[in-house]
Write an enzyme that holds these catalytic residues in place. Structure first.
Site, mmCIF file in Angstrom:
data_model
loop_
_atom_site.group_PDB
_atom_site.id
_atom_site.type_symbol
_atom_site.label_atom_id
_atom_site.label_comp_id
_atom_site.label_asym_id
_atom_site.label_seq_id
_atom_site.Cartn_x
_atom_site.Cartn_y
_atom_site.Cartn_z
ATOM 1 N N PRO A 16 0.393 -1.258 0.069
ATOM 2 C CA PRO A 16 -0.728 -0.086 -0.035
ATOM 3 C C PRO A 16 0.851 1.728 -0.133
ATOM 4 O O PRO A 16 2.283 1.337 0.576
ATOM 5 C CB PRO A 16 -0.783 -0.168 1.473
ATOM 6 C CG PRO A 16 0.684 -1.231 1.907
ATOM 7 C CD PRO A 16 0.468 -1.828 1.633
ATOM 8 N N SER A 262 7.570 4.812 10.229
ATOM 9 C CA SER A 262 7.036 3.353 9.521
ATOM 10 C C SER A 262 5.625 2.800 8.927
ATOM 11 O O SER A 262 5.138 3.201 9.570
ATOM 12 C CB SER A 262 8.128 2.810 9.615
ATOM 13 O OG SER A 262 7.345 1.326 10.857
ATOM 14 N N LYS A 263 5.975 2.471 7.882
ATOM 15 C CA LYS A 263 4.594 1.120 7.183
ATOM 16 C C LYS A 263 4.149 0.518 8.769
ATOM 17 O O LYS A 263 2.569 0.791 9.477
ATOM 18 C CB LYS A 263 4.668 0.724 6.026
ATOM 19 C CG LYS A 263 5.043 0.907 4.879
ATOM 20 C CD LYS A 263 4.717 0.092 3.973
ATOM 21 C CE LYS A 263 4.918 0.955 2.027
ATOM 22 N NZ LYS A 263 4.587 0.506 0.804
ATOM 23 N N ARG A 264 4.815 0.035 9.430
ATOM 24 C CA ARG A 264 4.120 -0.297 10.898
ATOM 25 C C ARG A 264 3.651 0.627 11.735
ATOM 26 O O ARG A 264 3.125 0.052 12.361
ATOM 27 C CB ARG A 264 5.166 -1.126 10.880
ATOM 28 C CG ARG A 264 4.458 -2.849 10.564
ATOM 29 C CD ARG A 264 5.552 -3.454 11.146
ATOM 30 N NE ARG A 264 6.847 -4.022 9.634
ATOM 31 C CZ ARG A 264 7.830 -4.277 9.287
ATOM 32 N NH1 ARG A 264 8.579 -3.566 10.807
ATOM 33 N NH2 ARG A 264 8.165 -3.970 8.698
#
Ligand code: GLU
Length: 506
Positions: A16, A262-264
């Site tokens: 994504p 970050s993505k997380r």
């Protein structure tokens, strides 16, 4: 003559789009529009090992939700297409070979195992192995083994890569539109792989060839690409092409202010980092999206736009057209921008207040349906106008307006203890009689009559109003009480007063 202004947003469909990516897309869009230029969307999908199913569609859908329009793309087409790199595969081989012919690149046959061994050995000596001007002459490549032997190896179908021959000790100067002059010595850089024997170019080659063929004038992208830019500048030089102008955007930092967002982080810290919800096709795991959390796209892009760009005044609310008109790269910061999830809510609250009651009522209807409520849109509009000040999202409306749609299911114990006295039922009973006699149940009329009655009966305004509210709402909060009874009407008001008298126990 100045080149026509043409920009591109070039995501890789490896997952994504993170809000940092959305910001890059937005700044490209604002800059293109602001300069009367064109913006294209190019899908950079040459790394087949990192391809993630559904990611391309996700990116296209998310950008469209944000209101970013592309003049050319895989959907819109355009005369510089195809706009998906995997469909341009045949173009790159020729360009890679051109570099070998001009001595800017070479074939390398080192196997993954051989390179791994070199890396391990270097590590043992606390060094890092780099494929570069210093080591290349001792490795398995066309520079060392010569053209003839190398041709033999290629003809026999041995796997190979084409590497860039990074010059030794040359200075590369990048004139970055945000960072100013950046100087890098090539001895610090390695011989990057440009092309692989699976017939696919790597990002570096495909990106440069396409930016050239698509006549890109400005490359606006994240700071993480700055270390690759000297190679890109040298590639333009190797081909004898004019390089586009570069602008590298600052990082987005975690809410605590240190480290890259970050993505997380989103799911860990409890806020979305993706524009729309993402479902991992392999694990089925879902990650929150701004759209699904109830953000308006206008609020979302307004918030994102101010992460790293500062307008000339301290104005914070900008429509898309205002952003286009005011955006300039000179006002983009060099240092990282801290992401603040609370500020995102503030923006949404603002846009919610600005949205018409009619539109908000339409958006609220599906939530009501879910609760089994079938209400008249005109009444919902009125209710929305009374509660919108208290909400951040449309999904909050229910909690703030439930008492308009159903009588209290229970009475707040603390309030009962404080506000319901022995004599209260009688007082409420008198109030009920008073209200029964009123025909015009508009907020202003009932308010006037009830307040006059309180005064004339020498009752305490607080006592009556608090007990009255408890019967109608079940709790000590909510909008102006006379506005509430104006909406629910006389019958329902009387019923709730009767319920209160019967059911509220001290
Ligand atoms: N495909 C690269 C990415 O995923 C594009 C970088 C660039 O804009 O040059 O971000």
């Amino acid at each position: 003559m100045n080149k026509p202004v043409r920009l591109r947003f070039a995501p890789s469909p490896t997952g994504p789009l993170h809000i940092g990516g959305v910001r890059t897309a937005l700044y490209n869009y604002f800059f293109a529009k602001n300069n009367g230029g064109k913006l294209l969307l190019r899908i950079e999908d040459t790394d087949q090992t990192r391809y993630v199913e559904g990611a391309e569609n996700y990116i296209i859908d998310a950008l469209s939700w944000c209101g970013i329009e592309f003049d050319e793309s895989v959907i819109a087409g355009g005369k510089y297409g195809p706009y998906r790199q995997s469909e341009r595969k045949d173009i790159y081989a020729e360009y890679a070979q051109k570099l070998v012919l001009n001595d800017w690149a070479y074939y390398a046959f080192d196997t993954a195992d051989e390179l791994e061994e070199l890396r391990a050995k270097a590590e043992e000596n606390k060094m890092a192995f780099t494929y570069n001007y210093d080591t290349r002459n001792g490795l398995k490549n066309s520079l060392r083994i010569g053209d003839e032997k190398s041709k033999e190896m290629l003809d026999s179908g041995l796997p190979y890569v084409i590497r860039f021959k990074m010059p030794e000790n040359k200075e590369v100067i990048i004139n970055d539109l945000i960072r100013g002059e950046v100087r890098v010595n090539t001895s610090a850089l390695d011989d990057k792989i440009l092309f692989k024997s699976d017939g696919m170019p790597t990002y570096h080659l495909a990106n440069i060839v396409d930016d050239h063929l698509m006549e890109i004038s400005h490359v606006i992208r994240g700071e993480e690409w700055l270390p690759s830019t000297p190679l890109h500048v040298l590639l333009y030089k190797a081909y004898g092409w004019e390089a586009p102008q570069f602008a590298h955007l600052p990082l987005l930092l975690k809410p605590q202010g240190s480290g890259k967002l970050s993505k997380r982080d989103g799911d860990k810290l409890g806020f979305p980092v993706f524009p729309t919800e993402w479902r991992n096709p392999e694990t089925g795991e879902k990650s929150m999206g701004y759209r699904e959390e109830g953000y308006f796209p206008e609020a979302f892009i307004n918030m994102i736009s101010l992460l790293g760009w500062h307008p000339s005044s301290d104005k914070e609310i900008f429509s898309k057209d205002e952003l286009i008109a005011e955006f300039s790269l000179e006002k983009v910061n060099k240092s990282g921008a801290r992401f603040d999830p609370e500020k995102a809510k503030w923006f949404n609250q603002h846009y919610l207040k600005e949205t018409t009651d009619k539109k908000l009522a339409e958006l609220f209807l599906p939530f009501l349906k879910e609760k089994g409520v079938n209400a008249d849109i005109k009444i919902v509009e009125k209710i929305v106008s009374l509660v919108k000040e208290r909400a951040t999202f449309v999904k909050d409306f229910w909690e703030h307006s439930v008492f308009f749609f159903q009588p209290p299911q229970e009475y707040d114990t603390k309030t009962v203890k404080k506000r319901w006295k022995e004599e209260t039922p009688n007082m409420i009973s008198d109030l009920k009689e008073l209200l029964l006699g009123i025909d015009n149940f508009s907020s202003t009329n009932t308010e006037e009559i009830v307040k006059l009655w309180i005064e004339n009966s020498h009752l305490s305004m607080g006592e009556v109003m608090n007990a009255f509210r408890l019967c109608i709402v079940g709790a000590p909060q909510g909008p102006h009480l006379f506005d509430i009874i104006g909406v629910i009407g006389k019958n329902e008001t009387i019923k709730r007063l009767e319920n209160g008298i019967a059911n509220i126990k001290i």
